[in-house]
Design an enzyme around this catalytic site. Structure first.
Site, short mmCIF file in Angstrom:
data_model
loop_
_atom_site.label_atom_id
_atom_site.label_comp_id
_atom_site.label_asym_id
_atom_site.label_seq_id
_atom_site.Cartn_x
_atom_site.Cartn_y
_atom_site.Cartn_z
N THR A 154 -38.52 28.85 21.24
CA THR A 154 -38.68 30.26 20.88
C THR A 154 -39.32 31.05 22.01
OG1 THR A 154 -38.82 29.78 18.54
CG2 THR A 154 -40.02 31.72 19.29
N ARG B 201 -32.25 28.44 6.19
CA ARG B 201 -33.69 28.34 6.48
C ARG B 201 -34.15 29.43 7.46
NH1 ARG B 201 -36.92 27.63 11.34
NH2 ARG B 201 -38.81 26.51 10.77
N THR C 201 -45.16 30.07 18.53
CA THR C 201 -44.02 29.15 18.61
C THR C 201 -44.47 27.80 18.06
OG1 THR C 201 -42.49 27.98 20.05
CG2 THR C 201 -44.60 28.60 21.03
N GLY D 172 -42.34 26.23 12.22
CA GLY D 172 -42.45 27.47 11.47
C GLY D 172 -43.01 27.36 10.07
#
Ligand code: ASP
Length: 342
Positions: free
Chosen positions: A206, A234, A257, A260
């Site tokens: 990310t 998701r 990052t 999650g």
């Protein structure tokens, strides 16, 4: 009469110069910025010198673009967008081009941005055809009455707003497809492997940016393809305000990052800024507390970049490495990948 006119003229000139002086004084605050390109099992052993060089160059290009904008007196929101778009356009990172694959071999992208001055925010989740998800998030923030749009609705909105769209294959890369196949093989053997992404040799790619501009305004943004082999629509923390992204002029700006699910449960970005605001902790202490204690105790791996309203920067992570770059209030640019002892 003539003398009167001259006095009036000099007075208005003095007022004009006074106003200009005040304006430049108001613009003289410190500026600072940090970006990340993901955290995870990143060590010197699994990165070739050429790969390392490529990551370092891209990070430097992105932070320099954001910083140049701040130096010209530009806004923190624009600086964040500029830096993130450079990383989105690079296949090296899990955002935009180079986004990871879902279980079904497609790409679903998430992004968000927050303006610390107004607390306005925008996010898109699960989008498949928007070339720059961070631009879409910004457009949601600026041009809609909502904060988060998802899926087809977000895509319709983006098209109506004239944003560039691409075929989902635009985001394809061979090495991410390889990573999906490996992850699926492991997940098929052990369904709980997802719980400990480090067992999947996971690299969170990310991207994110945080900035403080001359006007004292903070901003944070994050853009991602999510996690490899994700399914059932998701959504991770990156598009969730307070979890993956948060900015508030009263305290700090954070982009995260990592795994999650944990960043959502522990509302990581907002928690760091709340500790600065309510506990009076320094940015470094607040960020360390959440990333190196709260998340570690919970088994949540990852890291954050953060900047406060004085320009202090913190970049803690609890993984082997995190692609990152910072520019401090003296204009020093630092690019780093491994743990600080490197
Ligand atoms: N935080 C992202 C997610 O869970 C993944 C990442 O940071 O790479 O979707």
């Amino acid at each position: 009469m003539q003398q009167d006119k001259m006095i009036r003229h000099s007075l208005s000139l003095a007022t004009l110069f006074g106003a200009l002086f005040l304006q430049s004084y108001a613009y003289a605050g410190p500026i600072a910025m940090a970006i990340h390109g993901g955290a995870g099992t990143i060590s010197k052993a699994n990165l070739s010198p050429e790969q390392e060089q490529a990551y370092r160059e891209k990070l430097e290009e992105a932070i320099s673009a954001g910083y140049a904008h701040l130096k010209q007196g530009g806004s923190s929101v624009d600086a964040v967008i500029k830096a993130i778009q450079i990383l989105e356009d690079s296949p090296l990172f899990n955002a935009g081009r180079g986004a990871v694959y879902t279980w079904d071999e497609t790409h679903e992208l998430d992004a968000s941005i927050m303006d610390g001055r107004t607390l306005n925010a925008g996010a898109v989740a699960g989008v498949k055809t928007i070339k720059s998800p961070i631009e879409a998030a910004r457009t949601v923030m600026d041009k809609s009455v909502h904060v988060m749009l998802s899926g087809e609705g977000a895509e319709t909105f983006a098209k109506e707003q004239g944003l560039e769209t691409v075929d989902n294959h635009y985001f394809d890369t061979d090495f991410r497809l390889e990573a999906l196949k490996k992850a699926k093989a492991k997940l098929e053997r052990d369904k709980t492997a997802w719980e400990r992404p480090e067992n999947l040799d996971y690299k969170f790619g990310t991207v994110g940016a945080v900035a403080l501009d001359r006007q004292g305004n903070l901003a944070a943004g994050t853009s991602t393809g999510g996690m490899t082999a994700k399914r059932y629509g998701r959504i991770g923390d990156s598009p969730i305000i307070g979890a993956g992204t948060y900015a508030n002029n009263a305290s700090c700006a954070v982009s995260a990052t990592g795994h999650g699910e944990y960043f959502i449960r522990y509302h990581v970005a907002a928690d760091i800024c709340a500790r600065v605001a309510y506990q009076g902790l320094s940015l470094q202490d607040a960020a360390n507390k959440v990333v190196k204690e709260v998340l570690v105790d919970a088994d949540g791996s990852g890291g954050v970049i953060a900047v406060d309203n004085k320009g202090n920067i913190a970049t803690p992570f609890n993984t082997q490495g995190m692609y990152r770059a910072t520019v401090d209030t003296d204009g020093n640019i630092t690019v780093a990948i491994y743990q600080p002892k490197e």
